[in-house]
Design a protein around this motif. Structure first.
Motif, PDB file in Angstrom:
ATOM      1  N   LEU A  95       0.475  -1.113  -0.090  1.00 48.82           N
ATOM      2  CA  LEU A  95       0.032   0.071  -0.673  1.00 48.82           C
ATOM      3  C   LEU A  95       0.502   0.999   0.307  1.00 48.82           C
ATOM      4  CD1 LEU A  95      -2.337   1.353   0.251  1.00 48.82           C
ATOM      5  CD2 LEU A  95      -2.773   1.141   2.589  1.00 48.82           C
ATOM      6  N   MET A  96       1.952   0.791   0.952  1.00 52.17           N
ATOM      7  CA  MET A  96       2.980   2.497   0.745  1.00 52.17           C
ATOM      8  C   MET A  96       3.269   2.535  -0.958  1.00 52.17           C
ATOM      9  SD  MET A  96       6.414   3.177   3.035  1.00 52.17           S
ATOM     10  CE  MET A  96       7.412   2.080   2.450  1.00 52.17           C
ATOM     11  N   VAL A  97       4.173   1.662  -1.158  1.00 48.63           N
ATOM     12  CA  VAL A  97       4.603   1.601  -2.719  1.00 48.63           C
ATOM     13  C   VAL A  97       3.650   2.050  -3.421  1.00 48.63           C
ATOM     14  CG1 VAL A  97       5.414   0.287  -3.910  1.00 48.63           C
ATOM     15  CG2 VAL A  97       6.623  -0.088  -1.989  1.00 48.63           C
ATOM     16  N   ALA A  98       2.328   1.402  -3.465  1.00 43.18           N
ATOM     17  CA  ALA A  98       1.294   2.139  -4.637  1.00 43.18           C
ATOM     18  C   ALA A  98       1.415   3.189  -4.305  1.00 43.18           C
ATOM     19  CB  ALA A  98      -0.628   1.072  -4.220  1.00 43.18           C
ATOM     20  N   MET A  99       1.345   3.761  -2.909  1.00 38.50           N
ATOM     21  CA  MET A  99       0.322   5.682  -3.023  1.00 38.50           C
ATOM     22  C   MET A  99       2.229   6.415  -3.467  1.00 38.50           C
ATOM     23  SD  MET A  99      -1.345   5.591   0.955  1.00 38.50           S
ATOM     24  CE  MET A  99      -0.154   4.020   1.970  1.00 38.50           C
ATOM     25  N   MET A 100       2.784   5.423  -3.026  1.00 36.81           N
ATOM     26  CA  MET A 100       4.569   6.917  -3.443  1.00 36.81           C
ATOM     27  C   MET A 100       4.214   7.269  -4.525  1.00 36.81           C
ATOM     28  SD  MET A 100       7.673   5.102  -1.076  1.00 36.81           S
ATOM     29  CE  MET A 100       7.659   6.288   0.793  1.00 36.81           C
ATOM     30  N   LEU A 101       3.427   6.262  -5.716  1.00 34.48           N
ATOM     31  CA  LEU A 101       2.892   6.199  -6.861  1.00 34.48           C
ATOM     32  C   LEU A 101       2.797   7.028  -7.891  1.00 34.48           C
ATOM     33  CD1 LEU A 101       4.377   1.832  -8.569  1.00 34.48           C
ATOM     34  CD2 LEU A 101       5.604   4.257  -8.155  1.00 34.48           C
ATOM     35  N   THR A 102       1.812   7.061  -6.635  1.00 32.34           N
ATOM     36  CA  THR A 102       1.225   8.452  -7.087  1.00 32.34           C
ATOM     37  C   THR A 102       1.756   9.834  -7.052  1.00 32.34           C
ATOM     38  OG1 THR A 102      -0.183   8.227  -5.664  1.00 32.34           O
ATOM     39  CG2 THR A 102      -1.034   6.626  -7.157  1.00 32.34           C
ATOM     40  N   ASP A 103       0.673  10.508  -7.314  1.00 32.01           N
ATOM     41  CA  ASP A 103       0.903  12.031  -6.892  1.00 32.01           C
ATOM     42  C   ASP A 103       0.516  12.586  -6.540  1.00 32.01           C
ATOM     43  OD1 ASP A 103       3.031  12.193  -8.464  1.00 32.01           O
ATOM     44  OD2 ASP A 103       1.916  13.130 -10.353  1.00 32.01           O
ATOM     45  N   GLU A 104      -0.619  11.915  -5.750  1.00 27.13           N
ATOM     46  CA  GLU A 104      -1.725  12.784  -5.027  1.00 27.13           C
ATOM     47  C   GLU A 104      -1.551  12.432  -2.999  1.00 27.13           C
ATOM     48  OE1 GLU A 104      -4.179  13.159  -6.234  1.00 27.13           O
ATOM     49  OE2 GLU A 104      -4.076  12.670  -7.784  1.00 27.13           O
ATOM     50  N   ILE A 105      -0.579  11.822  -2.854  1.00 23.20           N
ATOM     51  CA  ILE A 105      -0.301  11.588  -1.510  1.00 23.20           C
ATOM     52  C   ILE A 105       1.517  11.636  -0.951  1.00 23.20           C
ATOM     53  CG2 ILE A 105       0.110  10.222   0.299  1.00 23.20           C
ATOM     54  CD1 ILE A 105      -2.982   8.540  -0.352  1.00 23.20           C
ATOM     55  N   PRO A 106       1.719  12.547  -0.449  1.00 23.35           N
ATOM     56  CA  PRO A 106       3.074  12.460  -0.624  1.00 23.35           C
ATOM     57  C   PRO A 106       3.935  12.014   0.362  1.00 23.35           C
ATOM     58  CG  PRO A 106       1.765  14.536   0.898  1.00 23.35           C
ATOM     59  CD  PRO A 106       1.008  13.337  -0.103  1.00 23.35           C
ATOM     60  N   ASN A 107       5.116  11.340  -0.006  1.00 22.28           N
ATOM     61  CA  ASN A 107       5.888  10.379   0.451  1.00 22.28           C
ATOM     62  C   ASN A 107       5.833  10.166   1.486  1.00 22.28           C
ATOM     63  OD1 ASN A 107       6.233   9.203  -1.943  1.00 22.28           O
ATOM     64  ND2 ASN A 107       8.701   9.818  -1.839  1.00 22.28           N
ATOM     65  N   PRO A 108       6.150  11.080   2.978  1.00 21.97           N
ATOM     66  CA  PRO A 108       6.680  11.022   4.070  1.00 21.97           C
ATOM     67  C   PRO A 108       4.627  10.567   5.032  1.00 21.97           C
ATOM     68  CG  PRO A 108       6.941  12.844   3.952  1.00 21.97           C
ATOM     69  CD  PRO A 108       6.796  12.303   2.538  1.00 21.97           C
ATOM     70  N   ILE A 109       3.813  11.084   3.725  1.00 27.32           N
ATOM     71  CA  ILE A 109       2.418  10.935   4.827  1.00 27.32           C
ATOM     72  C   ILE A 109       1.695   9.313   4.510  1.00 27.32           C
ATOM     73  CG2 ILE A 109       0.053  10.771   4.251  1.00 27.32           C
ATOM     74  CD1 ILE A 109       1.439  13.208   5.908  1.00 27.32           C
ATOM     75  N   ALA A 110       2.229   8.834   3.362  1.00 24.71           N
ATOM     76  CA  ALA A 110       2.792   7.057   2.785  1.00 24.71           C
ATOM     77  C   ALA A 110       3.313   6.583   3.790  1.00 24.71           C
ATOM     78  CB  ALA A 110       2.840   7.203   1.473  1.00 24.71           C
ATOM     79  N   ALA A 111       3.618   7.305   4.017  1.00 21.36           N
ATOM     80  CA  ALA A 111       4.969   5.803   4.816  1.00 21.36           C
ATOM     81  C   ALA A 111       4.154   5.867   6.455  1.00 21.36           C
ATOM     82  CB  ALA A 111       6.752   6.664   5.221  1.00 21.36           C
ATOM     83  N   ILE A 112       3.649   7.236   7.012  1.00 24.62           N
ATOM     84  CA  ILE A 112       2.965   7.378   8.093  1.00 24.62           C
ATOM     85  C   ILE A 112       2.085   6.494   7.825  1.00 24.62           C
ATOM     86  CG2 ILE A 112       1.234   8.698   9.721  1.00 24.62           C
ATOM     87  CD1 ILE A 112       4.210  11.108   9.164  1.00 24.62           C
ATOM     88  N   ILE A 113       1.199   6.318   7.096  1.00 24.58           N
ATOM     89  CA  ILE A 113      -0.202   5.631   6.852  1.00 24.58           C
ATOM     90  C   ILE A 113       0.265   4.622   7.056  1.00 24.58           C
ATOM     91  CG2 ILE A 113      -1.856   4.447   5.251  1.00 24.58           C
ATOM     92  CD1 ILE A 113      -1.557   7.933   4.474  1.00 24.58           C
ATOM     93  N   ALA A 114       1.097   3.125   6.813  1.00 31.52           N
ATOM     94  CA  ALA A 114       1.525   2.150   6.646  1.00 31.52           C
ATOM     95  C   ALA A 114       2.190   1.829   7.679  1.00 31.52           C
ATOM     96  CB  ALA A 114       2.944   2.283   5.807  1.00 31.52           C
ATOM     97  N   CYS A 115       2.822   3.172   8.755  1.00 34.32           N
ATOM     98  CA  CYS A 115       3.058   2.277  10.138  1.00 34.32           C
ATOM     99  C   CYS A 115       1.852   2.603  10.862  1.00 34.32           C
ATOM    100  CB  CYS A 115       4.216   3.695  10.432  1.00 34.32           C
ATOM    101  SG  CYS A 115       5.693   3.857   9.963  1.00 34.32           S
ATOM    102  N   LEU A 116       1.151   3.085  10.755  1.00 33.80           N
ATOM    103  CA  LEU A 116      -0.003   3.480  11.347  1.00 33.80           C
ATOM    104  C   LEU A 116      -1.044   1.916  11.860  1.00 33.80           C
ATOM    105  CD1 LEU A 116      -1.627   6.985  10.809  1.00 33.80           C
ATOM    106  CD2 LEU A 116      -0.479   5.808  13.511  1.00 33.80           C
ATOM    107  N   LEU A 117      -1.198   0.952  10.027  1.00 34.42           N
ATOM    108  CA  LEU A 117      -1.739   0.220   9.260  1.00 34.42           C
ATOM    109  C   LEU A 117      -0.380  -1.016  10.236  1.00 34.42           C
ATOM    110  CD1 LEU A 117      -2.780   1.048   6.015  1.00 34.42           C
ATOM    111  CD2 LEU A 117      -4.457   0.658   8.162  1.00 34.42           C
ATOM    112  N   MET A 118       0.114  -0.586  10.580  1.00 33.59           N
ATOM    113  CA  MET A 118       1.211  -1.398  11.086  1.00 33.59           C
ATOM    114  C   MET A 118       1.019  -1.657  12.593  1.00 33.59           C
ATOM    115  SD  MET A 118       5.092  -2.324   9.245  1.00 33.59           S
ATOM    116  CE  MET A 118       4.950  -3.712   7.337  1.00 33.59           C
TER     117      MET A 118
END
Length: 609
Positions: free
Chosen positions: A426-449
């Protein structure tokens, strides 16, 4: 040159000198730099501490946590096992496969994230192959940096340069325009590391100590357990079905010590910890230690309706995520001295099985459950890693002496591995888009973990390598200080005057050198921001295409191989690889020159002047 610029350059020289000598910790030097800038008035308090609010710092911290989640769930270990299975015992194959894998993944996601994920994998692989982590950590770092040269979105400098082209009214680069250069540099990097890896051989005391840790195989050999273990499946209709282990008295009747149990759950077999009250089911697979050589195994299987199954030599190592093994000894105050394993009800009391006993340096053969325990005896226990850890906490009875290498592979949350992979994907997919900034994508992945129990709060905070974070944050003010005092502009103008009159190809080399040199002190993204307009202006003044110069800036910004502070990727491997500042200089400078030659030769062919 004004006084402020002289002060900033002097401070920069001092910081680099301290990095090179290694007499002061790098993170301490970084903090001293912040103090010096504020006290001298070069930067305001907010400017000096701006790095703590930088999104990239948050991204790096989050990726440390994600990497730890992959370790705790066993995903990293499985990746290491896959690398080991393909590479075998060949360090050469391992190096090639590692660099190809990291460069491939980094082409579509953050290179810093890929390296952070692979660090525990490389440490595990090095431990199993009995080689120093320094042999593979720098190839890992170089591959991470090269991955930024593989696609347009692989690293921010590429996108900065592309945006500058679009802003000036030119057509931007295509997604894979940088790929031919990246592939050539990757091939050069693999060959370079294969030829010069001997320079990475470090023989520190910590490395030597880690090599001396024994494996499951070593313990099995030392305690003469070879040939004693059996895997037996319980057939439907077996008299064991529905009965508890203590009631069956298999050890008394057959000399059979049940040390593990495989049970079907959700279409796969999982290891279940065995205690005296464990009730058996049909299709359970027993892992049994046959301590009495006189017992007729065929008769045992016939009477209890058991079916022998294959037990490969690497069974225990393959099951290291679930089955632990350790040596423990009695302490002088222990109340169980003089009692046997059977008398103290060891399995019922501690949830572990005793499979070996060593006395006076020699392992006892045959049944040991009725042997009175003496001070100085060393027991080999098998069972759940958590219970082994608890046993070591019982200070009045036992002391855990030696945990094998496989202990580092133990994953307290291995059942959550699918969730960890989902979070990563999910983090990789979000990082491949321009919609979600990389730090936010990583934080979302951390919260889900955290939600899926792949990590807990305590492990998350411990996972962050704070010295690396402080080092990165402390060096960021140099970029602002150099810009405020006119240092960067001064260097750029001088280099333009030096190389502008020797033709476009010479200017290409000059731009590369300038970018690489600037990247020694500031981030590669900042380097690209500063140099992209210079490159386009130089192309315009020389009357040539802007694309070769823009591509040279993009490639040079990623060529941060020369110091451990040139890129967060280098900083990440500094500690695990036990490198010094000079190690990066020795290998990074020659390789950077090779990358420059490749770029100067190939860029005009791909993007004519």
């Amino acid at each position: 040159m004004n006084g402020e610029l002289i002060w900033v350059l002097s401070l920069l020289v001092v910081a680099v000198a301290l990095f090179a000598t290694g007499k002061v910790r790098m993170d301490a030097v970084a903090l001293l730099v912040i103090i010096a800038f504020v006290l001298s008035g070069t930067l305001t308090l907010n400017e000096a501490f701006a790095g703590f609010s930088d999104p990239n710092v948050i991204l790096i911290a989050a990726l440390f946590i994600i990497g730890d989640g992959l370790v705790r769930t066993g995903v990293a270990t499985k990746m290491g096992s896959w690398l080991m299975s393909v590479a075998g015992s060949s360090e050469t194959r391992m190096l090639i496969l590692l660099m190809l894998t990291v460069a491939g993944l980094g082409a579509f996601m953050s290179s810093t994230g890929v390296v952070a994920i692979f660090i525990p994998v490389v440490l595990s692989v090095c431990s199993r192959m009995k080689i120093s982590p320094s042999r593979l950590m720098m190839p890992l770092s170089f591959a991470g940096l090269i991955s930024g040269m593989m696609t347009l979105v692989a690293t921010p400098p590429n996108m900065v340069v592309n945006s500058e082209l679009l802003r000036e009214g030119f057509k931007g680069f295509e997604f894979f325009d940088v790929t031919p250069l990246g592939l050539a540099i990757l091939l050069c990097g693999i060959v370079y590391m294969l030829l010069f890896r001997f320079m990475l051989k470090v023989s520190g005391a910590a490395d030597q100590a880690s090599w001396k840790r024994r494996t499951f195989r070593d313990l099995i050999k030392d305690y003469h357990l070879t040939g004693r273990a059996r895997r037996l499946a319980i057939r439907p209709g077996s008299p064991m079905v529905g009965h508890r282990l203590d009631d069956l008295k298999l050890r008394e009747r057959y000399g059979a010590n049940v040390i593990g149990l495989e049970r079907w759950r959700r279409f796969r077999r999982v290891i279940v910890n065995v205690t005296g009250v464990t009730e058996f089911r049909a299709r359970d697979v027993l892992l049994i230690d046959m301590s009495d050589p006189e017992v007729d195994l065929r008769q045992f299987c016939s009477e209890q309706q058991l079916e022998p199954m294959i037990l490969r030599g690497e069974y225990f190592s393959d099951q290291a995520l679930d089955v632990g093994m350790a040596e423990v000894s009695l302490i002088p105050e222990s109340e169980i001295i003089g009692k046997s394993v059977r008398e103290i009800g060891f399995r019922t009391r501690y949830g572990l099985n005793v499979v070996g006993l060593r006395r006076d340096g020699a392992a006892l053969k045959g049944a040991i459950v009725d042997e009175p325990l003496m001070l100085g005896d060393i027991l080999l226990v098998v069972g759940d890693w958590k219970l082994i850890s608890k046993l070591g906490g019982r200070g009045h009875d036992f002391l855990v002496l030696n945990l094998p290498v496989e202990e580092s592979d133990a994953s307290p949350a291995h059942s959550q591995a699918p969730h960890a992979i989902f979070c990563l994907a999910l983090m990789v997919a979000m990082m491949l888009t321009d919609e979600i900034p990389n730090p936010i994508a990583a934080i979302i992945a951390c919260l889900l973990m955290g939600k899926f129990r792949c990590i807990d709060l305590q492990s998350a905070y411990k996972a962050i390598h704070w010295p690396s974070i402080i080092l990165i944050v402390g060096m960021m003010p140099f970029a602002l200080a150099l810009q405020k005092t006119g240092g960067v502009d001064l260097v750029v103008r001088g280099l333009m005057e030096l190389g502008g009159g020797y033709g476009p190809q010479a200017m290409l080399a000059c731009l590369f050198v300038l970018c690489a040199a600037t990247g020694l002190f500031i981030s590669n993204t900042a380097t690209a921001v500063l140099m992209a307009p210079v490159a386009l202006a130089a192309a315009k003044s020389m009357g040539v295409s802007p694309y070769p110069f823009a591509m040279a800036v993009a490639m040079a910004a990623s060529a941060a191989f020369m110091t451990p502070v040139s890129s967060p990727v280098n900083t990440l491997v500094l500690g695990p690889g036990r490198y010094s500042f000079s190690d990066f200089v020795k290998l990074g400078v020659p390789f950077t020159l090779m990358v420059m030659i490749i770029c100067v030769v190939m860029i005009p062919l791909l993007f004519p002047f």
